[in-house]
Design an enzyme around this catalytic site. Structure first.
Site, short mmCIF file in Angstrom:
data_model
loop_
_atom_site.label_atom_id
_atom_site.label_comp_id
_atom_site.label_asym_id
_atom_site.label_seq_id
_atom_site.Cartn_x
_atom_site.Cartn_y
_atom_site.Cartn_z
N ARG A 156 42.38 35.57 38.49
CA ARG A 156 41.17 36.03 37.81
C ARG A 156 40.23 34.83 37.68
O ARG A 156 40.68 33.68 37.64
CB ARG A 156 41.50 36.57 36.41
CG ARG A 156 42.46 37.76 36.40
CD ARG A 156 42.76 38.18 34.96
NE ARG A 156 43.62 39.35 34.91
CZ ARG A 156 44.95 39.29 34.80
NH1 ARG A 156 45.56 38.11 34.73
NH2 ARG A 156 45.67 40.39 34.76
N LYS A 180 46.35 37.12 30.79
CA LYS A 180 46.02 37.94 29.62
C LYS A 180 47.19 37.95 28.64
O LYS A 180 48.34 38.07 29.03
CB LYS A 180 45.71 39.38 30.05
CG LYS A 180 44.39 39.51 30.81
CD LYS A 180 44.07 40.96 31.09
CE LYS A 180 42.70 41.12 31.74
NZ LYS A 180 42.39 42.54 32.03
N HIS A 251 35.84 39.05 41.18
CA HIS A 251 37.02 39.91 41.27
C HIS A 251 37.23 40.45 42.69
O HIS A 251 38.33 40.91 43.02
CB HIS A 251 36.87 41.08 40.29
CG HIS A 251 38.06 41.22 39.38
ND1 HIS A 251 38.51 40.21 38.56
CD2 HIS A 251 38.90 42.27 39.16
CE1 HIS A 251 39.56 40.62 37.88
NE2 HIS A 251 39.83 41.86 38.23
N ARG A 254 39.99 38.65 44.38
CA ARG A 254 41.29 39.07 43.85
C ARG A 254 41.71 40.41 44.46
O ARG A 254 42.86 40.60 44.85
CB ARG A 254 41.19 39.17 42.33
CG ARG A 254 42.47 39.60 41.60
CD ARG A 254 42.25 39.39 40.11
NE ARG A 254 43.11 40.20 39.27
CZ ARG A 254 44.31 39.81 38.85
NH1 ARG A 254 44.80 38.64 39.22
NH2 ARG A 254 45.03 40.58 38.05
N HIS A 277 49.95 41.94 36.51
CA HIS A 277 49.76 43.26 35.92
C HIS A 277 50.98 43.62 35.08
O HIS A 277 52.12 43.53 35.56
CB HIS A 277 49.58 44.33 37.01
CG HIS A 277 48.25 44.26 37.70
ND1 HIS A 277 48.01 44.83 38.92
CD2 HIS A 277 47.08 43.67 37.33
CE1 HIS A 277 46.76 44.60 39.29
NE2 HIS A 277 46.18 43.91 38.32
N TYR A 286 45.86 49.83 44.66
CA TYR A 286 45.66 49.21 45.97
C TYR A 286 46.31 50.02 47.09
O TYR A 286 45.91 49.90 48.24
CB TYR A 286 46.20 47.77 45.96
CG TYR A 286 45.40 46.89 45.05
CD1 TYR A 286 44.11 46.49 45.39
CD2 TYR A 286 45.90 46.49 43.82
CE1 TYR A 286 43.35 45.70 44.54
CE2 TYR A 286 45.16 45.70 42.96
CZ TYR A 286 43.88 45.31 43.33
OH TYR A 286 43.13 44.53 42.48
#
Length: 316
Positions: A156, A180, A251, A254, A277, A286
């Site tokens: 990110r 995160k 992004h 990514r 994730h 994806y």
């Protein structure tokens, strides 16, 4: 046009305890905790207007009315889903704390979401973008290293710009990320990214260092950590130099990282781990990108689908 969610405040010890739980036990970011608090305050305003005076008195019909109200106000389905996610977590928390006997969200239906597929760059576009920075300047070497690392490891932009020197091990070929919720992950760094980083560290970074420079990996001309905004501006400039005629946001690299890995046979669980994730369903989008790409290739190249002049399909 979608409604702009207003800000609410709520004075409720139960909500305060729940938000503290999210921050300390679940490790959610401050922004996420703040958003969940605002969502709960929003629904509580509605419930009070309907005569509900305590959380234990909430029923399914109340929440269905609240969701209908959101739909009338043109809230995006994704926003409604997030609000409902906050409420579901809070309802389970209340049951766990024995404030409520049953989960008042248990039978509540979620809004249907139509997730927008992430955009990607082709492998050829990525190559042109990576070659765009002028490597005769320290800033160009820095930008080349940042782009190579972002595409190589799927970072990110906040993770990229926040990297300290000690997070990168070029001898072993990996980078240690705190993503995160301060969750740590270790991601491989490709050989070309390692080479670009070595050149930046040996040649460019020493020229950007100032007396008060800290341990930040990527430096601005003032010797401080390069900001996300500056990286974005530089990225758009390099995309223009590369002749890429589509909006190029951080992004996008990514997304391209994940899509290109999947197209070349990488395992979805491995991609999930590298992207950081928490839920595999986030990574599964994806697979839809890959399917969409396969359908496009089929339509373009299969002899039963190729178009001939005049717009008719080839004859059987």
């Amino acid at each position: 046009m979608s409604a702009t969610p207003p800000r609410y405040t709520i004075s409720d010890p139960l909500v305060d305890d729940f938000l503290l739980y999210l921050e300390t036990e679940r490790g959610l970011s401050n922004n996420t905790v703040e958003a969940y608090g605002n969502d709960l305050a929003h629904v509580w305003e509605y419930l009070k207007a309907k005569g509900v005076m305590e959380w234990a008195g909430v029923e399914r019909k109340h929440l269905e009315g609240w969701m209908s109200e959101l739909a009338k106000l043109d809230y995006e389905p994704a926003t409604v889903a997030r609000k409902l996610s906050a409420l579901r977590m809070f309802a389970k928390f209340l049951v766990r704390e024995r404030v409520c006997v049953k989960d008042f969200c248990e039978l509540l239906d979620s809004p249907k979401l139509h997730r927008k597929l992430p955009g990607t760059l082709s492998a050829e576009e990525v190559e042109r973008l990576l070659d765009a920075p002028d490597e005769d300047s320290p800033q160009g070497l820095r930008d080349r290293a940042m782009l190579e690392l972002m595409y190589s490891s799927g970072l990110r932009v906040s993770e990229l710009c926040g990297l300290p020197l000690q997070a990168v091990d070029l001898d072993e070929g990996f980078v240690r990320i705190f993503g995160k919720g301060s969750k740590e992950r270790v991601v491989p760094v490709g050989s070309k990214a390692v080479t670009a980083l070595e050149r930046y560290l040996d040649v460019a970074r020493p020229k950007l260092v100032k007396p008060r420079t800290g341990s930040d990996l990527f430096l601005s001309q003032w010797g401080r950590a390069l900001s996300r905004k500056t990286f974005w501006v530089n990225l758009r400039r390099h995309a223009a130099t590369a002749g890429i005629n589509k909006p190029v946001k951080p992004h996008l690299l990514r997304h391209s990282f994940a899509t290109h890995l999947l197209e070349n046979g990488a395992d979805l669980r491995a991609i999930q781990e590298m992207l950081g994730h928490a839920d595999i369903s986030t990574t599964q989008i994806y697979t839809a990108v890959k399917t969409d790409s396969l359908a496009s290739q089929h339509a373009q190249f299969h002899p039963r689908r190729k178009q001939v002049s005049g717009g008719d399909e080839t004859a059987d």
